[in-house]
Design a protein around this motif. Structure first.
Motif, PDB file in Angstrom:
ATOM      1  N   LEU A 151      -0.585 -21.441 -15.478  1.00 44.71           N
ATOM      2  CA  LEU A 151      -1.351 -20.215 -14.765  1.00 44.71           C
ATOM      3  C   LEU A 151      -2.673 -20.407 -14.538  1.00 44.71           C
ATOM      4  N   ASN A 152      -3.291 -20.485 -14.113  1.00 47.43           N
ATOM      5  CA  ASN A 152      -4.676 -20.518 -13.549  1.00 47.43           C
ATOM      6  C   ASN A 152      -5.445 -20.131 -12.875  1.00 47.43           C
ATOM      7  N   LYS A 153      -6.583 -19.956 -13.096  1.00 52.72           N
ATOM      8  CA  LYS A 153      -7.206 -18.676 -11.978  1.00 52.72           C
ATOM      9  C   LYS A 153      -7.067 -17.793 -12.428  1.00 52.72           C
ATOM     10  N   ALA A 154      -6.996 -17.162 -13.482  1.00 55.41           N
ATOM     11  CA  ALA A 154      -6.717 -15.509 -14.204  1.00 55.41           C
ATOM     12  C   ALA A 154      -8.235 -14.585 -14.224  1.00 55.41           C
ATOM     13  N   ASP A 155      -8.254 -15.615 -13.526  1.00 52.90           N
ATOM     14  CA  ASP A 155     -10.369 -14.711 -13.583  1.00 52.90           C
ATOM     15  C   ASP A 155     -10.161 -13.970 -12.322  1.00 52.90           C
ATOM     16  N   LEU A 156      -9.341 -14.666 -10.609  1.00 56.54           N
ATOM     17  CA  LEU A 156      -9.324 -13.785  -9.792  1.00 56.54           C
ATOM     18  C   LEU A 156      -7.672 -12.875  -9.849  1.00 56.54           C
ATOM     19  N   SER A 180      -8.018 -19.773 -17.374  1.00 57.71           N
ATOM     20  CA  SER A 180      -9.073 -19.552 -16.772  1.00 57.71           C
ATOM     21  C   SER A 180      -9.800 -20.559 -16.771  1.00 57.71           C
ATOM     22  N   ALA A 181     -10.197 -21.438 -16.003  1.00 56.48           N
ATOM     23  CA  ALA A 181     -11.368 -23.404 -16.274  1.00 56.48           C
ATOM     24  C   ALA A 181     -12.318 -22.397 -15.930  1.00 56.48           C
ATOM     25  N   ALA A 182     -12.482 -21.436 -14.876  1.00 53.76           N
ATOM     26  CA  ALA A 182     -13.307 -21.029 -14.649  1.00 53.76           C
ATOM     27  C   ALA A 182     -14.867 -20.346 -15.780  1.00 53.76           C
ATOM     28  N   SER A 205       0.030 -28.171  -6.633  1.00 58.43           N
ATOM     29  CA  SER A 205      -0.220 -28.571  -5.399  1.00 58.43           C
ATOM     30  C   SER A 205      -2.296 -28.875  -6.216  1.00 58.43           C
ATOM     31  N   SER A 206      -2.684 -29.177  -4.952  1.00 52.44           N
ATOM     32  CA  SER A 206      -4.467 -29.748  -5.323  1.00 52.44           C
ATOM     33  C   SER A 206      -4.456 -28.657  -4.971  1.00 52.44           C
ATOM     34  N   GLY A 207      -5.772 -27.894  -5.702  1.00 52.68           N
ATOM     35  CA  GLY A 207      -6.697 -27.242  -5.442  1.00 52.68           C
ATOM     36  C   GLY A 207      -6.533 -25.687  -6.809  1.00 52.68           C
ATOM     37  N   VAL A 208      -5.152 -26.239  -7.665  1.00 55.38           N
ATOM     38  CA  VAL A 208      -4.801 -25.531  -8.886  1.00 55.38           C
ATOM     39  C   VAL A 208      -6.137 -25.283  -9.600  1.00 55.38           C
ATOM     40  N   GLY A 209      -6.211 -26.708  -9.927  1.00 57.20           N
ATOM     41  CA  GLY A 209      -7.462 -26.438 -11.090  1.00 57.20           C
ATOM     42  C   GLY A 209      -6.864 -27.756 -12.146  1.00 57.20           C
ATOM     43  N   LYS A 210      -6.258 -28.949 -12.493  1.00 56.02           N
ATOM     44  CA  LYS A 210      -5.969 -29.457 -13.407  1.00 56.02           C
ATOM     45  C   LYS A 210      -6.804 -30.095 -13.753  1.00 56.02           C
ATOM     46  N   SER A 211      -7.567 -30.858 -12.978  1.00 59.56           N
ATOM     47  CA  SER A 211      -9.109 -31.655 -13.431  1.00 59.56           C
ATOM     48  C   SER A 211     -10.012 -30.803 -13.822  1.00 59.56           C
ATOM     49  N   SER A 212     -10.553 -29.214 -13.225  1.00 66.31           N
ATOM     50  CA  SER A 212     -10.470 -28.596 -14.546  1.00 66.31           C
ATOM     51  C   SER A 212     -10.373 -27.845 -15.296  1.00 66.31           C
ATOM     52  N   LEU A 213      -9.266 -27.871 -15.716  1.00 67.66           N
ATOM     53  CA  LEU A 213      -8.210 -28.302 -17.118  1.00 67.66           C
ATOM     54  C   LEU A 213      -8.256 -29.562 -17.962  1.00 67.66           C
TER      55      LEU A 213
HETATM   56  P1  GDP Z   1      -7.109 -29.895  -8.917  1.00 63.37           P
HETATM   57  O1  GDP Z   1      -6.759 -30.472  -7.194  1.00 63.37           O
HETATM   58  O2  GDP Z   1      -5.782 -28.772  -8.980  1.00 63.37           O
HETATM   59  O3  GDP Z   1      -7.033 -30.870  -9.759  1.00 63.37           O
HETATM   60  O4  GDP Z   1      -7.908 -28.837  -8.567  1.00 63.37           O
HETATM   61  P2  GDP Z   1      -9.813 -28.742  -9.129  1.00 63.37           P
HETATM   62  O5  GDP Z   1      -9.823 -28.789 -10.581  1.00 63.37           O
HETATM   63  O6  GDP Z   1     -10.321 -29.954  -8.755  1.00 63.37           O
HETATM   64  O7  GDP Z   1      -9.788 -27.166  -8.687  1.00 63.37           O
HETATM   65  C1  GDP Z   1     -10.426 -26.797  -7.526  1.00 63.37           C
HETATM   66  C2  GDP Z   1     -11.182 -25.794  -7.207  1.00 63.37           C
HETATM   67  O8  GDP Z   1     -11.261 -24.231  -7.821  1.00 63.37           O
HETATM   68  C3  GDP Z   1     -12.381 -26.034  -7.558  1.00 63.37           C
HETATM   69  O9  GDP Z   1     -13.945 -25.920  -7.072  1.00 63.37           O
HETATM   70  C4  GDP Z   1     -12.733 -25.159  -9.099  1.00 63.37           C
HETATM   71  O10 GDP Z   1     -13.795 -24.833  -9.511  1.00 63.37           O
HETATM   72  C5  GDP Z   1     -11.343 -24.471  -9.416  1.00 63.37           C
HETATM   73  N1  GDP Z   1     -11.681 -23.255  -9.943  1.00 63.37           N
HETATM   74  C6  GDP Z   1     -10.671 -24.301 -11.065  1.00 63.37           C
HETATM   75  N2  GDP Z   1     -10.392 -23.732 -11.936  1.00 63.37           N
HETATM   76  C7  GDP Z   1     -10.629 -22.231 -11.799  1.00 63.37           C
HETATM   77  C8  GDP Z   1     -10.293 -20.992 -12.139  1.00 63.37           C
HETATM   78  O11 GDP Z   1      -9.841 -20.992 -13.536  1.00 63.37           O
HETATM   79  N3  GDP Z   1     -10.827 -20.006 -11.463  1.00 63.37           N
HETATM   80  C9  GDP Z   1     -11.767 -20.097 -10.358  1.00 63.37           C
HETATM   81  N4  GDP Z   1     -11.881 -19.487  -9.942  1.00 63.37           N
HETATM   82  N5  GDP Z   1     -12.244 -21.449  -9.343  1.00 63.37           N
HETATM   83  C10 GDP Z   1     -11.283 -22.181 -10.025  1.00 63.37           C
END
Ligand code: GDP
Ligand code: ZN
Length: 360
Positions: A151-156, A180-182, A205-213
């Protein structure tokens, strides 16, 4: 010192399967094992004791998508005089993530093989949907890998634990990690799963933070097992997307375009629901891959003739199928050219197309 096969995830079981397969191939001592590190259509990139190289697929792999080596697969190579190599055998897969091509029930495309653990990533905002998580868990388990929920984006959110509880309610036996990858929290808990020589993938799903992790886990030290610099047909240098990564601790991550796009279409966002009536009737068609056009024994057309299914409905189905097939065709061409950006664009177009039909 570990030998380089171990670094790539090789173990005793693969060794036994390799020995048996090699014997069946006549114990030719030129044969060598290798792991598929990138997929370029007719050609694969493989890594092994001899390093990284391109390898061609022999004809027997080209008919059936299921039998075609995918990133993560172990294969047997026959090196060629000119420095190239041919893939002559695929070792049995321990697990897989497969994509069912839309509307084609017989075509299953493997988008990652021999995965030990698959992280099912969701984010703690509007995207959070326990039913979708469950469908991902089912898909991963059906493929023979162990899922772990991230469960990512716990900061939100204020109370991430509420979301953990909700996931545990429907899937009590699965591990759940909050990250929280952020803000770089929870990354070390995630890292605890990443044992040396084990292979992982991230879906969600797209945008959940896979690449960031993945970036967080790789730090600056990322070694791209499948990183290739090469020159495209116009003489420009292109860096091919890395499809098999070696993380600092020695774990491997499959990160293919297919894996990035992997979706579980069903229920509240899926195609089978849009065309549930037709999919249901299709079970009675004589041919498993019936397109409900002119095939004999088609239960869907029979239903139209009997007045049980609106003709417009079938026409809409055919229209979507056609459009998806055209996109699939363009995607195959882009894959042959290794055109990563085109592949991603087509993936988005497909999703938009499906959404449009959902809204109709
Ligand atoms: P992917 O499509 O699953 O690979 O997602 P990305 O890693 O590209 O992240 C999508 C967006 O979410 C980017 O703008 C990231 O900066 C943002 N993001 C990723 N992880 C977090 C997080 O833990 N917290 C917040 N607030 N934003 C995040
Ligand atoms: Zn039919």
């Amino acid at each position: 010192m570990m030998n380089s096969l171990d670094v790539l995830g090789w173990d005793e079981q693969f060794q036994r399967e390799y020995d048996a397969a090699r014997e069946a191939l006549g114990d030719d001592d030129r044969l060598v094992p290798a792991r598929v590190s990138a997929d370029f259509g007719m050609q694969l990139e493989v890594v092994g004791p001899a390093g990284r190289r391109r390898a061609h697929l022999v004809g027997k792999f080209l008919g059936d998508e299921d039998a075609r080596p995918a990133v993560g697969d172990w294969v047997i190579l026959r090196p060629l005089e000119d420095g190239g190599a041919m893939v002559v055998e695929l070792l049995p897969r321990r697990s897989r993530v497969a994509r069912q091509a839309a509307m084609e029930r017989t075509k299953r495309q493997i988008i990652g093989a021999n995965l030990d653990v698959v992280f099912v990533v969701s984010s703690l905002n509007q995207e959070f949907n326990p039913r979708r998580i469950e469908r991902f868990l089912t898909a991963v388990r059906e493929g023979g890998a162990t899922p772990v929920v991230v469960l990512n984006k716990a900061d939100l959110v204020d109370e991430p634990q509420d979301f953990v509880d909700e996931v545990r309610e429907s899937a009590p036996e699965v591990d759940v990690v909050v990250t929280s990858a952020a803000e770089e929290t929870g990354i070390s808990q995630l890292r605890d799963f990443l044992e040396q020589g084990m292979t992982f993938a991230f879906v969600g799903s797209s945008g959940v933070g896979k690449s960031s992790l993945i970036n967080q886990l790789s730090g600056d030290e990322v070694m791209a097992v499948g990183d290739v610099r090469d020159v495209d047909n116009k003489g420009r240098h292109t860096t091919t997307h890395r499809q098999l990564l070696l993380l600092p601790g020695g774990a491997l991550v499959v990160d293919t375009p297919g894996m990035r796009e992997f979706q579980v279409w069903s229920g509240d966002e899926g195609l089978d629901e849009v065309f549930e009536d037709i999919e249901e009737l299709a079970w009675e068609c004589r041919f498993r891959d019936c397109k409900h056009l002119k095939e004999p024994g088609c239960a869907v057309r029979a239903a139209v003739e009997a007045g049980e299914l609106a003709p417009d409905r079938l026409a809409q189905y055919h229209k979507l199928t056609r459009e998806l097939e055209q996109l699939e065709q363009r995607k195959r061409e882009a894959a042959r050219r290794s055109d990563e950006r085109q592949i991603q664009r087509i993936g988005r177009e497909m999703q938009e197309l499906k959404k449009r039909y959902l809204e109709d």
